[in-house]
Design a protein around this motif. Structure first.
Motif, PDB file in Angstrom:
ATOM      1  N   ALA A  48       0.860  -1.191   0.000  1.00  0.00           N
ATOM      2  CA  ALA A  48       0.000   0.000   0.000  1.00  0.00           C
ATOM      3  C   ALA A  48       0.891   1.233   0.000  1.00  0.00           C
ATOM      4  N   LEU A  49       0.368   2.306  -0.590  1.00  0.00           N
ATOM      5  CA  LEU A  49       1.032   3.609  -0.621  1.00  0.00           C
ATOM      6  C   LEU A  49       0.181   4.578   0.198  1.00  0.00           C
ATOM      7  N   LEU A  50       0.774   5.159   1.237  1.00  0.00           N
ATOM      8  CA  LEU A  50       0.034   6.011   2.166  1.00  0.00           C
ATOM      9  C   LEU A  50       0.081   7.465   1.725  1.00  0.00           C
ATOM     10  N   GLY A  76       4.843   7.332   2.449  1.00  0.00           N
ATOM     11  CA  GLY A  76       5.387   6.087   2.964  1.00  0.00           C
ATOM     12  C   GLY A  76       4.656   4.889   2.380  1.00  0.00           C
ATOM     13  N   ILE A  77       5.235   3.722   2.556  1.00  0.00           N
ATOM     14  CA  ILE A  77       4.644   2.502   2.008  1.00  0.00           C
ATOM     15  C   ILE A  77       4.535   1.442   3.091  1.00  0.00           C
ATOM     16  N   ILE A  78       3.632   0.507   2.852  1.00  0.00           N
ATOM     17  CA  ILE A  78       3.507  -0.704   3.664  1.00  0.00           C
ATOM     18  C   ILE A  78       3.951  -1.854   2.790  1.00  0.00           C
ATOM     19  N   GLN A 126      -4.663   7.773   3.658  1.00  0.00           N
ATOM     20  CA  GLN A 126      -4.599   7.762   5.118  1.00  0.00           C
ATOM     21  C   GLN A 126      -3.149   7.842   5.567  1.00  0.00           C
ATOM     22  N   LEU A 127      -2.958   8.342   6.772  1.00  0.00           N
ATOM     23  CA  LEU A 127      -1.629   8.488   7.347  1.00  0.00           C
ATOM     24  C   LEU A 127      -1.272   7.254   8.180  1.00  0.00           C
ATOM     25  N   PRO A 128       0.005   7.047   8.487  1.00  0.00           N
ATOM     26  CA  PRO A 128       0.389   5.824   9.210  1.00  0.00           C
ATOM     27  C   PRO A 128      -0.255   5.689  10.584  1.00  0.00           C
TER      28      PRO A 128
END
Length: 526
Positions: A332-334, A338-340, A371-373
């Protein structure tokens, strides 16, 4: 419709087939499901359709909260609905403005018609005066009983023409009776929103974009992979596989790839096998092309060569000094860039930042999440569902189960032996002191030996029970924690570039993508 939603949620929860494990396939299936939902909907306006779409999303996410591509497709479809609703409002405003303009022009036309009627009335009065004069002159001639002269004949003709014109003008001025319009029969009432078909067309375009997503990403490999480069990747990603395969087979580039194993699933083994098979295909294709070239008298044009090295995750930092570029996949790209990604990716990015190696992330735009982390809507699913079973990292039967079961059986055996000893002492008493029948009493030395053997066995049992698996030697006090996280969070400062199906973007450009693909009201689907 409810059965299809339940089936999709069940398949996502199980994740047994390849169709429901890859995010691209999940996104396509979700888009098809929403297309069916909107086409069969009987909602009267856009708000009701949006409500139905959100309900479908909630039912799916209850089964698999980490399927971020579902939320992406739902938000994009809602954006289509909101755009059509806004277009409908604009058309209604334009229609009202046009209606006002037509009313103003109608008033002007009515004023012009009234002016024409006034002029016609004036002309009619003048004609009536002339007609009266002619009649008077004719009546005077008849009264004098003169013979009809040529002038009197012409006057008679003028009178007849004037009477005819006056009669025709009177008929034109008289309002025609309005035809009685028969009331139309009341037909079926409109049961659905008229512009939902335009939304379905947008969903069809979205499905076409999803079908071409991986190919559009792979076509950009020529710009990022150069000849004789050393590339490192971690685990298995289908997007990275297509990216490197296209660069080797179609772009004819030769390079080296270091594949980290990606424990505990060891997806790097599959990635290394696929990339190594490209060399076999290259050799077979080059052999065929050499025969063709020899027949045509030309040279040999083979594919690029890929040198694959499979390495453990612990060796990534040591090998990073030889690497030119790191290419990774993501889950996922936030919103912050950032990424998951799968577990182990964060350690790879830290090693890349230490050695100043650029990190390129290959993903489709269907993985974008607004969405943010630390968002509660995102943090709670990760706390509950981002850990896999400990059986992937340890063998529960050998490490845990065997020690637990052996300790339990050992304690149970001791209890049975003690119960049997007590029952034997009660049922079979020792012989009398007068030397009668019965068992001979054991000597004091034998009793001491038996007690010594029992104490030795008990101490041996305690030593066996105090091993690594059971420090207290008791089955009930057995405790061990085995953590197996599934994903890592990589902050945007560790990422150099995103390669998507819409082009290349930096982490700071993600906010613009969110504003283009999502509506500000749909960041949180509540």
């Amino acid at each position: 419709m409810e059965d299809q939603v339940a089936y999709l949620g069940n398949q996502l929860r199980r994740g047994t087939t390849k169709e429901y494990t890859r995010s691209l396939h999940i996104a396509r299936r979700t888009a098809e499901l929403l297309r069916i939902c909107i086409s069969t909907s009987k909602a009267h306006n856009a708000k009701e359709i949006i409500k139905e779409v959100k309900q479908v999303e909630q039912e799916i996410m209850q089964e698999q909260p980490l399927a971020f591509s579902v939320g992406n497709i739902v938000r994009r479809v809602i954006k289509f609905v909101r755009d059509e609703e806004q277009q409908e409002r604009q058309l209604a405003l334009e229609k009202d403005n046009n209606q006002d303009n037509t009313n103003n022009s109608r008033h002007k036309e009515e004023e012009e018609e009234e002016e024409e009627q006034r002029q016609q009335e004036k002309q009619g009065l003048a004609a009536n005066k002339k007609l009266v004069q002619l009649r008077q002159s004719l009546a005077l001639g008849q009264a004098m009983k003169r013979a009809p002269s040529l002038k009197s004949l012409f006057d008679q003709r003028e009178i007849e023409e004037a009477v005819r014109e006056h009669h025709e003008q009177g008929q034109q001025q008289q309002p025609q009776p309005q035809q009685q319009q028969q009331p139309k029969k009341a037909g079926k009432q409109q049961k659905s929103w008229r512009r939902k078909f335009l939304v379905i067309e947008s969903i069809n375009d979205l499905l076409e974009d999803l079908g071409e997503s991986e190919q559009l990403i792979a076509d950009q490999s020529l710009e990022h992979v150069h000849a004789k480069e050393v590339i490192l990747t971690c685990g298995y990603s289908h997007s990275v596989e297509c990216f490197l395969t296209t660069c080797c087979m179609r772009q004819k580039r030769s390079f080296s790839v270091i594949v980290a194993e990606g424990a505990p699933k060891y997806g790097g083994h599959k990635m290394a096998t696929v990339l190594a098979s490209l060399d076999t295909k290259r050799q077979s294709n080059s052999t065929q092309s050499s025969y063709l070239a020899m027949g045509q008298g030309g040279g040999v044009s083979g594919h690029g060569k890929v040198t694959v090295t499979l390495a453990p995750d612990a060796c990534v930092f040591a090998l990073m000094s030889r690497v030119n570029k790191v290419i990774l996949g993501a889950h996922a790209l936030l919103a912050n860039g950032g990424i998951i990604a799968p577990v182990g990716t964060h350690a790879t990015c830290i090693a890349a930042r230490t050695h100043a190696v650029p990190v390129v992330v290959v993903l489709g735009i269907h993985k974008l999440v607004p969405q943010l982390p630390r968002d509660p809507k995102l943090d709670m699913p990760f706390r509950c569902y981002s850990h896999r079973t400990p059986g992937e990292i340890i063998d529960m039967d050998k490490v845990v189960g065997q020690q637990f079961v052996s300790a339990a059986y050992r304690r149970k055996g001791q209890e049975e032996e003690a119960a049997a000893r007590d029952s034997d002492s009660v049922s079979s008493p020792r012989g009398s002191s007068d030397g009668g029948e019965g068992e001979n009493p054991s000597s004091p030395g034998e009793e001491d030996a038996e007690q010594g053997e029992g104490a030795a066995e008990g101490s041996r049992d305690e030593e066996e029970g105090s091993g690594e698996g059971n420090p207290r030697g008791n089955a009930e006090s057995f405790e061990m924690a085995a953590l197996n996280p599934a994903y890592d969070y990589i902050p945007p400062d560790m990422i150099s570039l995103f390669v998507t199906d819409t082009g290349c973007h930096s982490p700071s450009y993600v906010y613009r993508l969110i504003s283009d693909y999502f509506d500000s009201e749909d960041v949180l689907l509540a």
